[in-house]
Each structure stands twice: as C-alpha cells, then as structure tokens.
Motif scaffolding. Structure first.
Motif, PDB file in Angstrom:
ATOM      1  N   GLY A  73       0.817  -1.205   0.000  1.00 30.77           N
ATOM      2  CA  GLY A  73       0.000   0.000   0.000  1.00 30.77           C
ATOM      3  C   GLY A  73       0.852   1.257   0.000  1.00 30.77           C
ATOM      4  N   PRO A  74       0.209   2.396   0.091  1.00 32.14           N
ATOM      5  CA  PRO A  74       0.910   3.673  -0.026  1.00 32.14           C
ATOM      6  C   PRO A  74       1.843   3.993   1.141  1.00 32.14           C
ATOM      7  N   ASN A  75       1.711   3.295   2.265  1.00 25.01           N
ATOM      8  CA  ASN A  75       2.568   3.580   3.417  1.00 25.01           C
ATOM      9  C   ASN A  75       3.844   2.751   3.437  1.00 25.01           C
ATOM     10  N   ALA A  76       4.045   1.915   2.427  1.00 23.54           N
ATOM     11  CA  ALA A  76       5.243   1.082   2.374  1.00 23.54           C
ATOM     12  C   ALA A  76       6.438   1.911   1.913  1.00 23.54           C
ATOM     13  N   GLY A  77       7.607   1.526   2.370  1.00 25.29           N
ATOM     14  CA  GLY A  77       8.844   2.199   1.966  1.00 25.29           C
ATOM     15  C   GLY A  77       9.802   2.281   3.143  1.00 25.29           C
ATOM     16  N   THR A  94      14.929   1.903   7.751  1.00 26.02           N
ATOM     17  CA  THR A  94      14.170   0.704   8.088  1.00 26.02           C
ATOM     18  C   THR A  94      12.988   0.553   7.134  1.00 26.02           C
ATOM     19  N   MET A  95      12.822  -0.644   6.634  1.00 24.41           N
ATOM     20  CA  MET A  95      11.715  -0.912   5.715  1.00 24.41           C
ATOM     21  C   MET A  95      10.418  -1.015   6.494  1.00 24.41           C
TER      22      MET A  95
END
Length: 120
Positions: free
Chosen positions: A28-32, A38-39
């Motif tokens: 989703g958009p909050n990944a990264g 930290t992933m």
C-alpha cells in the motif's frame, strides 16, 4: 499435477518443468523506507502468478487451450507449491505459440505455447 481452466482438464498440455510459481506482495501507499532506512511494510494483498509452458501440441488441442484463456478472467485449478490444491480466478496475457510442423497426415503441430496466469 492438475491443471484445469473453467473445469476443463489441460494437465496433458503442460511440459515437464512447465510450471513456474511466484508469490507477489502488493504494498500500500505507506510502504517504503523511513529516515533511518528501516523498511516499513504495508502489505495489502498477496497474489499468485504462474507461468506455464506447454509440450508440443497438435493444432486443435493448442487452439482449444488458447481459446480457453481468451476470456478476461478464468477459474484455474492447479497444484500450488505453497497452498496445495488451489482454485483461483486469474487472467492470462501475452500468450505465445510457435508453429512446429505439418505432419504427413495434415495435422499442424505447435510448440513453445507459453502464458502467465495472474491472480485477480
């Protein structure tokens, strides 16, 4: 190994070693990565992808298989290495097939028929 498309058995069409399996995580958009590197995962779905390669097939059987994959979505039953017997709604795209030869009886044969099936 089982391989059915909309309830029709196509197990006989698959070449030895003709199944490649892949699990795809959809983030989703909050990944990264955050500022410290930290992933952060925001997995919203997991979808399966299979890549199939067929043995050489006579024209009528090859046509039947390719036509079975024509609808926008199909129901596929196969032996999933992670989940065991699985039935999933999938779609096919980028189908390929190469003419092999015409036999003396007039039957055309096709080879390297390949296609992905991706979970909806």
């Amino acid at each position: 190994m089982a391989f059915l498309i909309d309830g029709v058995d196509y197990t006989d069409t698959i070449a030895a070693g003709g199944l490649k399996w892949q699990r795809n995580d959809i983030d989703g958009p909050n990944a990264g990565r955050n500022k410290s590197g930290t992933m952060i995962r925001d997995r919203i779905a997991t979808k399966m992808r299979t890549d199939w390669k067929c043995r050489p097939l006579p024209g009528p059987r090859n046509r039947q298989l390719l036509q079975a994959l024509t609808p926008e979505f199909v129901t596929v039953t196969y032996d999933d290495p992670q989940d065991g017997a699985a039935t999933r709604v999938m779609y096919a795209n980028n189908l390929t097939s190469e003419f092999l030869m015409r036999r003396p009886d007039g039957t055309d044969w096709w080879q390297n028929t390949q296609f992905p099936l991706v979970e909806r």
